[in-house]
Design a protein around this motif. Sequence first.
Motif, PDB file in Angstrom:
ATOM      1  N   LYS A  33       7.398  -1.597  -3.720  1.00  0.00           N
ATOM      2  CA  LYS A  33       7.748  -1.826  -5.117  1.00  0.00           C
ATOM      3  C   LYS A  33       7.994  -3.318  -5.306  1.00  0.00           C
ATOM      4  CE  LYS A  33       9.829   2.748  -5.633  1.00  0.00           C
ATOM      5  NZ  LYS A  33      11.077   3.510  -5.979  1.00  0.00           N
ATOM      6  N   ALA A  34       8.074  -3.734  -6.565  1.00  0.00           N
ATOM      7  CA  ALA A  34       8.292  -5.145  -6.871  1.00  0.00           C
ATOM      8  C   ALA A  34       9.760  -5.484  -6.668  1.00  0.00           C
ATOM      9  CB  ALA A  34       7.872  -5.441  -8.312  1.00  0.00           C
ATOM     10  N   GLU A  35      10.053  -6.135  -5.548  1.00  0.00           N
ATOM     11  CA  GLU A  35      11.418  -6.504  -5.196  1.00  0.00           C
ATOM     12  C   GLU A  35      11.702  -7.927  -5.672  1.00  0.00           C
ATOM     13  OE1 GLU A  35      13.663  -4.681  -3.897  1.00  0.00           O
ATOM     14  OE2 GLU A  35      12.684  -3.019  -2.877  1.00  0.00           O
ATOM     15  N   PRO A  36      12.669  -8.118  -6.567  1.00  0.00           N
ATOM     16  CA  PRO A  36      12.978  -9.473  -7.052  1.00  0.00           C
ATOM     17  C   PRO A  36      13.252 -10.480  -5.930  1.00  0.00           C
ATOM     18  CG  PRO A  36      14.066  -7.852  -8.434  1.00  0.00           C
ATOM     19  CD  PRO A  36      13.471  -7.098  -7.269  1.00  0.00           C
ATOM     20  N   HIS A  88       2.998 -14.769  -0.703  1.00  0.00           N
ATOM     21  CA  HIS A  88       2.646 -13.350  -0.659  1.00  0.00           C
ATOM     22  C   HIS A  88       1.170 -13.172  -1.003  1.00  0.00           C
ATOM     23  CE1 HIS A  88       6.547 -11.385  -0.026  1.00  0.00           C
ATOM     24  NE2 HIS A  88       7.070 -12.302  -0.801  1.00  0.00           N
ATOM     25  N   PRO A  89       0.277 -13.436  -0.060  1.00  0.00           N
ATOM     26  CA  PRO A  89      -1.160 -13.302  -0.338  1.00  0.00           C
ATOM     27  C   PRO A  89      -1.580 -11.874  -0.674  1.00  0.00           C
ATOM     28  CG  PRO A  89      -0.752 -13.612   2.015  1.00  0.00           C
ATOM     29  CD  PRO A  89       0.543 -13.892   1.320  1.00  0.00           C
ATOM     30  N   GLU A  90      -0.720 -10.906  -0.330  1.00  0.00           N
ATOM     31  CA  GLU A  90      -1.062  -9.507  -0.601  1.00  0.00           C
ATOM     32  C   GLU A  90      -0.850  -9.124  -2.063  1.00  0.00           C
ATOM     33  OE1 GLU A  90       3.345  -9.268   0.428  1.00  0.00           O
ATOM     34  OE2 GLU A  90       1.607 -10.548   0.842  1.00  0.00           O
ATOM     35  N   PHE A  91      -0.067  -9.914  -2.804  1.00  0.00           N
ATOM     36  CA  PHE A  91       0.176  -9.606  -4.209  1.00  0.00           C
ATOM     37  C   PHE A  91      -1.106  -9.816  -5.014  1.00  0.00           C
ATOM     38  CE2 PHE A  91       5.031 -10.705  -4.295  1.00  0.00           C
ATOM     39  CZ  PHE A  91       5.264  -9.664  -3.417  1.00  0.00           C
ATOM     40  N   LYS A  92      -1.350  -8.932  -5.963  1.00  0.00           N
ATOM     41  CA  LYS A  92      -2.509  -9.059  -6.838  1.00  0.00           C
ATOM     42  C   LYS A  92      -2.105  -9.831  -8.096  1.00  0.00           C
ATOM     43  CE  LYS A  92      -4.604  -4.715  -5.278  1.00  0.00           C
ATOM     44  NZ  LYS A  92      -5.100  -3.382  -5.689  1.00  0.00           N
ATOM     45  N   VAL A 119       1.714 -10.073 -11.822  1.00  0.00           N
ATOM     46  CA  VAL A 119       1.697  -9.897 -10.360  1.00  0.00           C
ATOM     47  C   VAL A 119       1.960  -8.428 -10.036  1.00  0.00           C
ATOM     48  CG1 VAL A 119       2.714 -10.632  -8.180  1.00  0.00           C
ATOM     49  CG2 VAL A 119       2.585 -12.242 -10.091  1.00  0.00           C
ATOM     50  N   THR A 120       0.992  -7.795  -9.394  1.00  0.00           N
ATOM     51  CA  THR A 120       1.097  -6.369  -9.084  1.00  0.00           C
ATOM     52  C   THR A 120       1.163  -6.153  -7.577  1.00  0.00           C
ATOM     53  OG1 THR A 120      -0.228  -5.875 -11.058  1.00  0.00           O
ATOM     54  CG2 THR A 120       0.055  -4.098  -9.448  1.00  0.00           C
ATOM     55  N   MET A 121       2.016  -5.236  -7.158  1.00  0.00           N
ATOM     56  CA  MET A 121       2.101  -4.899  -5.746  1.00  0.00           C
ATOM     57  C   MET A 121       0.847  -4.135  -5.328  1.00  0.00           C
ATOM     58  SD  MET A 121       4.988  -6.236  -5.046  1.00  0.00           S
ATOM     59  CE  MET A 121       4.609  -7.390  -6.387  1.00  0.00           C
ATOM     60  N   PRO A 122       0.299  -4.447  -4.163  1.00  0.00           N
ATOM     61  CA  PRO A 122      -0.893  -3.717  -3.696  1.00  0.00           C
ATOM     62  C   PRO A 122      -0.542  -2.277  -3.357  1.00  0.00           C
ATOM     63  CG  PRO A 122      -0.051  -5.142  -1.968  1.00  0.00           C
ATOM     64  CD  PRO A 122       0.732  -5.477  -3.207  1.00  0.00           C
TER      65      PRO A 122
END
Length: 223
Positions: A33-36, A88-92, A119-122
């Motif tokens: 999940k998107a963790e601040p 965070h290269p994995e973030f879209k 910015v979306t979590m993969p």
Amino acid sequence: MKREIIKEFDMLGDALSTLNAQFAYRLMNLCVKAEPVSLLSIEAMIEGEPQKLEACSQIGQEDEFSFQVYPNYDGDIPALAQAIFMDHPEFKQEMKTMQVDISTDENNPDMHDVHYINVTMPEVDDDRYDVLKNGAKTFYEENKAQMEAVSAEYDAKLAKLTEGESDEDIKKVKEAREKQTKTWYEQRDKIYNEKLKEIEEGHMKWLTKQGEERLKRLGSTNQ
């Protein structure tokens, strides 16, 4: 009981607490999940100077799987996107625009384009599922080893400090130490198990989506 004993005892508790906080932070950066907190370490180069993400943008969160990064200045968008990618290269990332009414007169709207980075979590597909679980296990084993090493170090100090103390006081220190260790070790395991559960839920969400898409394809083929 010697004041030094109580002091060392409290210092050990602080050390174990700090290690657990570091462990939790590392797991939060294995984002499902998107963790601040995953954005805290991001720094963008703005006009040749490094700036924290929150200093040069506003962060929004419309759902639990994405962030919206609104730059203070549109010209900073490339630098912000690069900074996010480096951390965070994995973030879209997707560049988006929305219109906002900046007028103070509701009868005369003044629409203004606001550009931002979505910015979306993969998704937790099969490959990422393995990466996340292996990463969490590695962090857990490292934290476990660190906690055991710290405990052994302080136990040696306490053993020296309790020399000459009464059997009753030595027993009290030992029981308190066992309780202290149990508390922080259980918290560590709880943090780890909650992360594993989150990873499993993320993977199940992806599997469910794959199944639904497969059924749709089959349905369209049969028509």
